[in-house]
Enzyme design. Structure first.
Site, PDB file in Angstrom:
ATOM      1  N   ASP A 109     -20.909  34.582   0.245  1.00 31.98           N
ATOM      2  CA  ASP A 109     -21.894  33.839   0.127  1.00 31.98           C
ATOM      3  C   ASP A 109     -23.367  35.038  -0.249  1.00 31.98           C
ATOM      4  O   ASP A 109     -24.900  34.076  -0.375  1.00 31.98           O
ATOM      5  CB  ASP A 109     -22.400  32.403   0.087  1.00 31.98           C
ATOM      6  CG  ASP A 109     -22.631  32.499   1.823  1.00 31.98           C
ATOM      7  OD1 ASP A 109     -22.665  33.268   2.663  1.00 31.98           O
ATOM      8  OD2 ASP A 109     -22.955  31.080   1.865  1.00 31.98           O
ATOM      9  N   LYS A 153     -43.856  29.536   3.055  1.00 27.80           N
ATOM     10  CA  LYS A 153     -42.640  30.663   3.602  1.00 27.80           C
ATOM     11  C   LYS A 153     -43.094  31.544   3.604  1.00 27.80           C
ATOM     12  O   LYS A 153     -41.422  33.111   3.513  1.00 27.80           O
ATOM     13  CB  LYS A 153     -42.136  30.351   2.438  1.00 27.80           C
ATOM     14  CG  LYS A 153     -41.668  29.157   1.760  1.00 27.80           C
ATOM     15  CD  LYS A 153     -40.318  28.838   1.062  1.00 27.80           C
ATOM     16  CE  LYS A 153     -40.481  27.430  -0.023  1.00 27.80           C
ATOM     17  NZ  LYS A 153     -39.371  27.700  -0.452  1.00 27.80           N
TER      18      LYS A 153
END
Length: 228
Positions: A109, A153
């Site tokens: 992934d 972030k």
């Protein structure tokens, strides 16, 4: 060199997209995660792939079979009848890799453009690629009780995380569990013995596709960093 793709997970957090396919076949920016991985590996001359599979392995095998010639790769599948963990799944292909040179292992992934040629296993059994931690939240900075700024972030350069990409020596097979994760069983033992290296990659693109938001954000980012 062989590339080993860990592709046996259920991808539960990405349901319903993974109801009929394994996570590596989830499309990001018009291509399955797996195809982005293969394209990047091929830039380093790696065209031999071993897929450690379990959940929906038939769908993965069918996709690879249809695209093997187009992508110019050779493929081997190791199928888990029950979940073995990353360590157990890797141990299952010991006969294929134990007499070879070092090999690359990556989670199914992960999409990245890091340079595999910078990783080696000289004087170690395994090397882990490390990338900076990106905060999942915005940061609020204060001074004297007053808010001075907001950082959305930010990348936390002082904190490195396991990128899920490993360069491994065949010596590892003597240390793998029959069932269990390499990250929880083998790597801590290697670290204690001084046989586990970590290579920091700070100026690279790296993303683990775990949620629908990851798909959305990676779809806008990937074409800039990984070209076919």
């Amino acid at each position: 060199m062989h590339a080993v793709i860990l592709a046996g997970g259920y991808g539960k957090r990405l349901r319903p997209l993974t109801d009929d396919k394994p996570k590596p076949l989830i499309e990001v920016a018009g291509k399955p995660i797996l195809e982005w991985q293969i394209l990047h590996f091929k830039k380093f001359g790696i065209s031999s792939f071993i897929f450690l599979t379990g959940y929906k392995w038939e769908v993965l095998a069918e996709w690879v079979s249809k695209n093997e010639k187009r992508l110019g790769i050779s493929a081997y599948f190791s199928i888990e009848e029950e979940p073995l963990g990353t360590g157990g799944a890797l141990k299952k292909v010991k006969d294929i890799l134990s007499n070879k040179n070092e090999f690359v292992v990556t989670n199914g992934d992960v999409v990245t453009n890091l340079d595999f040629s910078k990783m080696d296993v000289k004087e170690s059994v395994a090397t882990i690629a490390l990338v900076p931690l990106k905060s999942p939240y915005g940061i609020v900075e204060t001074r004297d009780g007053l808010i001075t700024s907001f950082r959305e972030k930010p990348v936390l350069e002082n904190y490195m995380i396991n990128a899920g990409v490993y360069m491994i020596s065949p010596k590892i097979f003597d240390l793998l569990p029959d069932k269990g994760d390499i990250e929880k069983s083998t790597f801590p033992k290697l670290a204690e013995a001084g046989q586990l290296k970590g290579i920091k990659f700070k100026e690279v693109y790296w993303r683990s596709i775990d949620t629908l938001k990851d798909i959305e954000e990676a779809s806008s980012e990937l074409p800039q960093f990984i070209t076919s």
